[in-house]
Design a protein around this motif. Structure first.
Motif, PDB file in Angstrom:
ATOM      1  N   SER A   1      21.413  -0.058   0.430  1.00  0.00           N
ATOM      2  CA  SER A   1      22.764  -0.023  -0.129  1.00  0.00           C
ATOM      3  C   SER A   1      23.367   1.379  -0.157  1.00  0.00           C
ATOM      4  CB  SER A   1      22.747  -0.573  -1.549  1.00  0.00           C
ATOM      5  OG  SER A   1      21.979   0.280  -2.384  1.00  0.00           O
ATOM      6  N   ALA A   2      22.728   2.350   0.465  1.00  0.00           N
ATOM      7  CA  ALA A   2      23.189   3.741   0.387  1.00  0.00           C
ATOM      8  C   ALA A   2      24.655   3.852   0.785  1.00  0.00           C
ATOM      9  CB  ALA A   2      22.330   4.627   1.278  1.00  0.00           C
ATOM     10  N   GLY A   3      25.480   4.291  -0.169  1.00  0.00           N
ATOM     11  CA  GLY A   3      26.897   4.535   0.090  1.00  0.00           C
ATOM     12  C   GLY A   3      27.766   3.291   0.194  1.00  0.00           C
ATOM     13  N   ALA A   4      27.212   2.110  -0.003  1.00  0.00           N
ATOM     14  CA  ALA A   4      28.003   0.875   0.125  1.00  0.00           C
ATOM     15  C   ALA A   4      28.949   0.720  -1.052  1.00  0.00           C
ATOM     16  CB  ALA A   4      27.078  -0.333   0.223  1.00  0.00           C
ATOM     17  N   THR A   5      30.162   0.261  -0.764  1.00  0.00           N
ATOM     18  CA  THR A   5      31.149  -0.015  -1.811  1.00  0.00           C
ATOM     19  C   THR A   5      31.532  -1.493  -1.828  1.00  0.00           C
ATOM     20  OG1 THR A   5      32.970   0.515  -0.322  1.00  0.00           O
ATOM     21  CG2 THR A   5      32.122   2.314  -1.705  1.00  0.00           C
ATOM     22  N   GLU A   6      30.896  -2.257  -0.967  1.00  0.00           N
ATOM     23  CA  GLU A   6      31.145  -3.685  -0.883  1.00  0.00           C
ATOM     24  C   GLU A   6      29.838  -4.372  -0.534  1.00  0.00           C
ATOM     25  OE1 GLU A   6      33.486  -6.242   2.307  1.00  0.00           O
ATOM     26  OE2 GLU A   6      34.876  -5.133   1.013  1.00  0.00           O
ATOM     27  N   GLY A   7      29.656  -5.586  -1.047  1.00  0.00           N
ATOM     28  CA  GLY A   7      28.432  -6.310  -0.733  1.00  0.00           C
ATOM     29  C   GLY A   7      28.633  -7.809  -0.815  1.00  0.00           C
ATOM     30  N   LYS A   8      27.716  -8.543  -0.210  1.00  0.00           N
ATOM     31  CA  LYS A   8      27.761 -10.000  -0.247  1.00  0.00           C
ATOM     32  C   LYS A   8      26.964 -10.487  -1.452  1.00  0.00           C
ATOM     33  CE  LYS A   8      28.440 -10.933   4.600  1.00  0.00           C
ATOM     34  NZ  LYS A   8      27.958 -11.591   5.799  1.00  0.00           N
ATOM     35  N   VAL A   9      27.528 -11.452  -2.139  1.00  0.00           N
ATOM     36  CA  VAL A   9      26.882 -12.012  -3.322  1.00  0.00           C
ATOM     37  C   VAL A   9      25.682 -12.857  -2.890  1.00  0.00           C
ATOM     38  CG1 VAL A   9      27.171 -13.564  -5.295  1.00  0.00           C
ATOM     39  CG2 VAL A   9      29.033 -12.023  -4.641  1.00  0.00           C
ATOM     40  N   VAL A  10      24.505 -12.482  -3.399  1.00  0.00           N
ATOM     41  CA  VAL A  10      23.299 -13.271  -3.194  1.00  0.00           C
ATOM     42  C   VAL A  10      23.132 -14.218  -4.388  1.00  0.00           C
ATOM     43  CG1 VAL A  10      20.788 -13.165  -2.916  1.00  0.00           C
ATOM     44  CG2 VAL A  10      22.237 -11.441  -1.841  1.00  0.00           C
ATOM     45  N   HIS A  11      23.441 -13.710  -5.563  1.00  0.00           N
ATOM     46  CA  HIS A  11      23.407 -14.490  -6.802  1.00  0.00           C
ATOM     47  C   HIS A  11      24.496 -13.941  -7.708  1.00  0.00           C
ATOM     48  CE1 HIS A  11      22.071 -15.805 -10.781  1.00  0.00           C
ATOM     49  NE2 HIS A  11      21.421 -16.780 -10.147  1.00  0.00           N
ATOM     50  N   ALA A  12      25.303 -14.815  -8.306  1.00  0.00           N
ATOM     51  CA  ALA A  12      26.449 -14.378  -9.118  1.00  0.00           C
ATOM     52  C   ALA A  12      26.047 -13.777 -10.461  1.00  0.00           C
ATOM     53  CB  ALA A  12      27.409 -15.548  -9.345  1.00  0.00           C
ATOM     54  N   GLY A  13      24.815 -13.958 -10.880  1.00  0.00           N
ATOM     55  CA  GLY A  13      24.385 -13.438 -12.179  1.00  0.00           C
ATOM     56  C   GLY A  13      24.870 -14.337 -13.314  1.00  0.00           C
ATOM     57  N   TRP A  14      24.351 -14.064 -14.501  1.00  0.00           N
ATOM     58  CA  TRP A  14      24.732 -14.845 -15.682  1.00  0.00           C
ATOM     59  C   TRP A  14      24.979 -13.913 -16.852  1.00  0.00           C
ATOM     60  CZ3 TRP A  14      25.797 -19.683 -14.597  1.00  0.00           C
ATOM     61  CH2 TRP A  14      25.084 -20.362 -13.620  1.00  0.00           C
ATOM     62  N   GLN A  15      25.873 -14.328 -17.732  1.00  0.00           N
ATOM     63  CA  GLN A  15      26.082 -13.595 -18.977  1.00  0.00           C
ATOM     64  C   GLN A  15      26.355 -14.588 -20.100  1.00  0.00           C
ATOM     65  OE1 GLN A  15      29.515 -11.050 -19.002  1.00  0.00           O
ATOM     66  NE2 GLN A  15      30.811 -12.561 -17.998  1.00  0.00           N
ATOM     67  N   ALA A  16      25.945 -14.230 -21.287  1.00  0.00           N
ATOM     68  CA  ALA A  16      26.258 -15.038 -22.463  1.00  0.00           C
ATOM     69  C   ALA A  16      27.598 -14.543 -22.988  1.00  0.00           C
ATOM     70  CB  ALA A  16      25.175 -14.875 -23.521  1.00  0.00           C
ATOM     71  N   SER A  17      28.572 -15.432 -23.032  1.00  0.00           N
ATOM     72  CA  SER A  17      29.887 -15.026 -23.537  1.00  0.00           C
ATOM     73  C   SER A  17      29.980 -15.254 -25.035  1.00  0.00           C
ATOM     74  CB  SER A  17      30.992 -15.787 -22.808  1.00  0.00           C
ATOM     75  OG  SER A  17      30.873 -17.174 -23.044  1.00  0.00           O
ATOM     76  N   GLN A  18      28.994 -15.924 -25.597  1.00  0.00           N
ATOM     77  CA  GLN A  18      28.990 -16.188 -27.028  1.00  0.00           C
ATOM     78  C   GLN A  18      27.545 -16.494 -27.434  1.00  0.00           C
ATOM     79  OE1 GLN A  18      31.960 -19.055 -28.030  1.00  0.00           O
ATOM     80  NE2 GLN A  18      31.056 -19.537 -29.977  1.00  0.00           N
ATOM     81  N   VAL A  19      27.130 -16.019 -28.602  1.00  0.00           N
ATOM     82  CA  VAL A  19      25.782 -16.290 -29.083  1.00  0.00           C
ATOM     83  C   VAL A  19      25.898 -16.888 -30.477  1.00  0.00           C
ATOM     84  CG1 VAL A  19      23.534 -15.298 -29.696  1.00  0.00           C
ATOM     85  CG2 VAL A  19      24.814 -14.376 -27.756  1.00  0.00           C
ATOM     86  N   GLN A  20      25.381 -18.094 -30.645  1.00  0.00           N
ATOM     87  CA  GLN A  20      25.432 -18.772 -31.941  1.00  0.00           C
ATOM     88  C   GLN A  20      24.053 -19.340 -32.277  1.00  0.00           C
ATOM     89  OE1 GLN A  20      28.579 -21.645 -31.354  1.00  0.00           O
ATOM     90  NE2 GLN A  20      30.065 -20.277 -32.285  1.00  0.00           N
ATOM     91  N   LEU A  21      23.111 -18.449 -32.478  1.00  0.00           N
ATOM     92  CA  LEU A  21      21.762 -18.885 -32.833  1.00  0.00           C
ATOM     93  C   LEU A  21      21.731 -19.284 -34.302  1.00  0.00           C
ATOM     94  CD1 LEU A  21      19.608 -16.176 -31.030  1.00  0.00           C
ATOM     95  CD2 LEU A  21      20.008 -18.530 -30.321  1.00  0.00           C
ATOM     96  N   PRO A  22      20.970 -20.300 -34.643  1.00  0.00           N
ATOM     97  CA  PRO A  22      20.882 -20.689 -36.050  1.00  0.00           C
ATOM     98  C   PRO A  22      20.183 -19.602 -36.861  1.00  0.00           C
ATOM     99  CG  PRO A  22      19.373 -21.991 -34.696  1.00  0.00           C
ATOM    100  CD  PRO A  22      20.187 -21.156 -33.764  1.00  0.00           C
ATOM    101  N   ALA A  23      20.588 -19.460 -38.122  1.00  0.00           N
ATOM    102  CA  ALA A  23      19.987 -18.453 -38.999  1.00  0.00           C
ATOM    103  C   ALA A  23      18.646 -18.966 -39.513  1.00  0.00           C
ATOM    104  CB  ALA A  23      20.912 -18.154 -40.169  1.00  0.00           C
ATOM    105  N   TRP A  24      17.658 -18.100 -39.534  1.00  0.00           N
ATOM    106  CA  TRP A  24      16.332 -18.451 -40.021  1.00  0.00           C
ATOM    107  C   TRP A  24      16.353 -18.469 -41.539  1.00  0.00           C
ATOM    108  CZ3 TRP A  24      11.970 -20.615 -38.993  1.00  0.00           C
ATOM    109  CH2 TRP A  24      10.832 -20.338 -39.768  1.00  0.00           C
ATOM    110  N   SER A  25      15.829 -19.522 -42.132  1.00  0.00           N
ATOM    111  CA  SER A  25      15.808 -19.617 -43.589  1.00  0.00           C
ATOM    112  C   SER A  25      14.400 -19.835 -44.128  1.00  0.00           C
ATOM    113  CB  SER A  25      16.721 -20.754 -44.055  1.00  0.00           C
ATOM    114  OG  SER A  25      16.288 -21.982 -43.506  1.00  0.00           O
TER     115      SER A  25
END
Length: 182
Positions: free
Chosen positions: A141-165
């Motif tokens: 990838s040396a010096g590349a500014t563009e690339g082909k997507v092999v995998h789009a990746g993932w992100q959590a846009s919200q986290v709602q884990l239950p609270a431990w009691s």
């Protein structure tokens, strides 16, 4: 309460002339703080209201998530099963409902979305300062500014884990032992 306040005011006024002046002004109905009057008023630093401190959960988020996946989909059971004794068709039949339920649980708790809106094989621009957590180059990838997507990746846009009691001693429990009366 008023009797206690009156006694405090009396004793403070008896021994502190500045307090006596303020009490007299208050009893006369005169505003003790006017631009033309000089009165003693202690300087009190303005305090910001303290932000509520969220208590640190005794159970880690990882254990909470794993417990939810076990409870809803029995993921840990599937992973720890000796799969060598089963045929591929049997493993696939067991994995399908587990994986479907895992997805429902993750969608409910994390709201997972693709990191980039691009199809595999599509070219996208890549900023040279892109975080390695967001972009991982595959191959040269040396010096590349563009690339082909092999995998789009993932992100959590919200986290709602239950609270431990539960208790501290149970914080590492992923799933309870199940017993049946004999």
């Amino acid at each position: 309460m008023r009797l206690g306040l009156a006694l405090r005011a009396f004793w403070r006024a008896m021994f502190d002339p500045r307090v006596a002046e303020r009490v007299a002004l208050a009893l006369d109905g005169t505003d003790p703080v006017t631009p033309n009057s000089v009165t003693f008023s202690p300087v009190i630093a303005e305090q910001k209201p303290a932000e509520p401190v969220k208590p640190k959960s005794l159970q880690s988020d990882a254990v909470t998530l794993l417990a939810a996946l076990q409870r809803d989909a029995r993921l840990v059971d599937l992973i720890h099963e000796d799969l060598d004794q089963y045929g591929d068709d049997q493993v696939g039949a067991a994995a399908r409902p587990c994986l479907k339920q895992c997805r429902q649980t993750l969608d409910r708790l994390l709201v997972i979305k693709p990191l980039v809106e691009a199809a595999e094989g599509q070219s996208i621009p890549v900023d040279a300062a892109a975080s390695s957590a967001r972009v991982r180059w595959v191959g040269e990838s040396a010096g590349a500014t563009e690339g082909k997507v092999v995998h789009a990746g993932w992100q959590a846009s919200q986290v709602q884990l239950p609270a431990w009691s539960g208790s501290e001693g149970d914080a590492m429990v992923i799933a309870p032992t199940q017993v049946q009366a004999s």
